[in-house]
Design an enzyme around this catalytic site. Sequence first.
Site, PDB file in Angstrom:
ATOM      1  N   VAL A 143      19.202 -33.808 120.015  1.00 32.85           N
ATOM      2  CA  VAL A 143      19.408 -34.973 119.160  1.00 32.85           C
ATOM      3  C   VAL A 143      19.004 -36.271 119.848  1.00 32.85           C
ATOM      4  O   VAL A 143      19.336 -37.357 119.384  1.00 32.85           O
ATOM      5  CB  VAL A 143      20.880 -35.069 118.691  1.00 32.85           C
ATOM      6  N   CYS A 144      18.275 -36.164 120.944  1.00 30.71           N
ATOM      7  CA  CYS A 144      17.810 -37.350 121.651  1.00 30.71           C
ATOM      8  C   CYS A 144      16.357 -37.622 121.291  1.00 30.71           C
ATOM      9  O   CYS A 144      15.522 -36.715 121.320  1.00 30.71           O
ATOM     10  CB  CYS A 144      17.958 -37.172 123.160  1.00 30.71           C
ATOM     11  N   ILE A 145      16.040 -38.858 120.966  1.00 35.23           N
ATOM     12  CA  ILE A 145      14.671 -39.222 120.595  1.00 35.23           C
ATOM     13  C   ILE A 145      14.125 -40.297 121.532  1.00 35.23           C
ATOM     14  O   ILE A 145      13.229 -41.055 121.174  1.00 35.23           O
ATOM     15  CB  ILE A 145      14.601 -39.690 119.127  1.00 35.23           C
ATOM     16  N   THR A 146      14.648 -40.331 122.762  1.00 28.69           N
ATOM     17  CA  THR A 146      14.222 -41.342 123.725  1.00 28.69           C
ATOM     18  C   THR A 146      12.721 -41.310 123.951  1.00 28.69           C
ATOM     19  O   THR A 146      12.069 -42.355 123.996  1.00 28.69           O
ATOM     20  CB  THR A 146      14.962 -41.141 125.065  1.00 28.69           C
TER      21      THR A 146
END
Length: 325
Positions: free
Chosen positions: A172-175
């Site tokens: 769920v990380c979109i860094t």
Amino acid sequence: MEIFDYDNILLLPRKCRVESRAECDASVTLGQRSFRIPVVPANMKTVVNEDICVWMAQNGYFYVMHRFDLDNLQFVRDMQARGVYASISLGVKQPDYDTVDRLVAEGLAPEYITIDIAHGHADTVRKMIAYLKNHLPESFVIAGNVATPEAVIDLENWGADATKVGIGPGKVCITKMKTGFGTGGWQLSALKWCARVATKPIIADGGIREHGDIAKSIRFGATMVMIGSMLAGLEESPGQTVEVDGKLFKEYYGSASDFNKGEYKHVEGKRILEPIKGKLVDTLREMEEDVQSAISYAGGTRLMDIRKVNYVVLGGKNSNEDLMM
């Protein structure tokens, strides 16, 4: 430098020395305690809550409580009143320093404190580590998150007792999409790279999709792995239960998402639905059994025997086929 991730690697078995995987010891030591398996649930609101933390502490597992909408003092009081260890998260802003001061004033010393920010190689982290070491010297300090050997060296020199490696590899990380930075797609390589210089434990944070990835993380230098998505879709998970077409899901979102922060500002996370796939106790038991099996395949009897095996780098968009002997 080799570039690969979990799905590009397979470990090579060695002669088995045990009659049953049950003879293999999957436990790991972090600080002054030993834990049943090298797994800690991600310190996220949709993964852990107080009930889960209490259960894990009482049953020999490591946990880190999240730091969002939480009274850390009351949490530490409650955990100590139950006779179990306290493990909390802090940021690096003034309210976090105020929390430390209040803990000191009340004589409350959490056994573990995790400094939890997205970019942990920062002067703000250096200052917080120094403050913790000065005011709560008995606490075991985990600092992160970082992605480079330089960062690991600095955090250790600043006084961190362990580092957390991984920027943006989580589900769920979109860094990496929002900033162009991170370890998404090469988290296992980043772990290997960082572990070469580490003299203290590393917690590999993010990118774990299968139980076998736990063993791969240990092979490349992790002491423990932090897991989010695989532990977000459990019956006990704190995320909201959602029904879609007759199937049950748990809401799971990143700590830097607007769902968690309550505002659309500096967003580096997203929200997904994880299928509900069982109970926490069963999932952790299965993880332990799978790690025990991995130890047996490694020809060992203890967790760190996995570090002795060779591995194959499979063909893929980020790697060439190679046999590492």
